[in-house]
Design an enzyme around this catalytic site. Structure first.
Site, PDB file in Angstrom:
ATOM      1  CE  LYS A  40     108.511 -49.343 -84.733  1.00 42.31           C
ATOM      2  NZ  LYS A  40     109.050 -50.435 -83.925  1.00 42.31           N
ATOM      3  CG  ASN A  47     116.597 -51.162 -84.854  1.00 46.88           C
ATOM      4  OD1 ASN A  47     117.749 -50.895 -84.235  1.00 46.88           O
ATOM      5  ND2 ASN A  47     115.497 -51.300 -83.974  1.00 46.88           N
ATOM      6  CG  LEU A  67     101.637 -63.766 -89.885  1.00 42.27           C
ATOM      7  CD1 LEU A  67     101.192 -65.024 -90.477  1.00 42.27           C
ATOM      8  CD2 LEU A  67     100.286 -62.958 -89.313  1.00 42.27           C
ATOM      9  CG  ASP A  85     114.604 -58.260 -76.699  1.00 43.03           C
ATOM     10  OD1 ASP A  85     113.504 -57.892 -76.874  1.00 43.03           O
ATOM     11  OD2 ASP A  85     115.707 -57.439 -76.642  1.00 43.03           O
ATOM     12  CG  ASP A 117     112.896 -52.581 -86.351  1.00 42.62           C
ATOM     13  OD1 ASP A 117     111.775 -52.042 -87.153  1.00 42.62           O
ATOM     14  OD2 ASP A 117     113.019 -52.295 -85.456  1.00 42.62           O
TER      15      ASP A 117
END
Ligand code: RIB
Length: 303
Positions: free
Chosen positions: A44, A47, A226, A251, A257
């Site tokens: 994370k 990214n 969301l 994907d 991130d």
């Protein structure tokens, strides 16, 4: 702290992502044949740092990798993205690894081995702190390191952002050290549960009252992401929905991130919060249209 001021300092994880494409996410006890396998940079922290750098922000990173080929590969990504990485330590641990299954409809399931990320200590962070306009972290490195990071970041004249991902109640103790919190609905529910010491589920409760329970003297705004519905920017008085464009999903790995990195870059550049959130929703909508986290991070559209 050294003298060079970055737009953004990211404290967080760096992982090798082993990504299997599968027809559907496996059920307990099920063995599945992957239709494709890829070794990709991720984590994370990394990214988010790359997402911000691709918006044109100057970015520095604090974190840890192992003394292995995966660590070298991730350092090469930092170099290629022009992210300052002298604050990324090389430790006697394996580089972090994420085992990621991506289903045909874009949903994913992730198992992490933290490795060197879990060995990032408060003292390593203290030694590597650098001045920045915006300080950004997530929850894949130890809590002590994050307390040091946000505790050392200047309270005046900078912005401290926590992306409380992956979901854990641990982040509660950080809420008095940050100015902006970014969570998805599950992370929000976890934090709100922890905050009220409930163990029951708050699923179905509206985001706004849950988010407002988390506000502190310093934390005045919560952004709830969301997915396909975009995001909501919630403070004590306002609840502003940000709609997402409708796109075909390949994907979703790293979409959150992308959102965080772009919000941080936009705020460092001086965008107002709602404009920053709109920019981030649009970027994340682009990121879900390709495989991989970093591979899918968009570059700034200056048209
Ligand atoms: O948010 C996606 C990331 O989570 C992946 O890149 C993986 O490494 C895990 O950290």
């Amino acid at each position: 702290m050294s003298e060079v001021m970055s737009d953004l300092l990211v404290c967080g994880s760096l992982n090798l992502d082993l990504v299997s494409q599968v027809p559907h996410l496996p059920q307990p006890g099920e063995t599945l044949a992957a239709t494709a396998l890829a070794r990709l940079p991720g984590g994370k922290g990394l990214n988010q740092a790359v997402a911000a750098a691709r918006q044109g922000a100057t970015v520095a990173m604090l974190g840890a990798v192992g003394a292995d080929s995966e660590g070298q590969m991730l350092r090469a990504i930092l170099e290629a993205e022009q992210i300052v990485h002298r604050g990324v330590a090389t430790l006697d641990h394996l580089t972090g690894l994420a085992l990621i299954n991506v289903a045909a409809h874009g949903e994913n399931a992730i198992v992490i081995h933290g490795g060197a990320n879990r060995a990032l200590s408060a003292s390593l962070v203290r030694a590597a702190m650098q001045p920045a306009r915006v300080y950004l972290a997530q929850l894949e490195v130890p809590l002590d390191a994050l307390h040091e990071f946000f505790g050392t970041a200047p309270q005046q004249g900078s912005l401290r952002i926590l992306n409380a991902a992956p979901a854990t109640g641990d982040a509660i103790a950080l809420l008095t050290q940050i100015d902006l919190l970014i969570v998805n609905e599950i992370e929000l529910q976890q934090l709100a549960n922890q905050h009220t010491e409930h163990t029951d589920t708050l699923l179905g409760e509206d985001c706004a009252p849950l988010a407002r329970r988390l506000l502190t003297n310093s934390l005045r705004t919560v952004i709830v992401t969301l997915g396909a519905q975009g995001a909501r920017v919630i403070d004590a008085d306002h609840d502003t929905p940000i709609a997402a464009p409708s796109v075909s999903v390949i994907d979703t790995t790293g979409a959150g991130d992308c959102f965080c990195g772009v919000v941080a870059a936009a705020l460092a550049e001086g965008d107002p919060l709602i404009a920053a959130a709109k920019r981030a929703v649009n970027a994340a909508s682009q990121a879900v249209q390709a495989l991989g986290a970093i591979a899918a991070m968009p570059r700034r559209d200056r048209s």
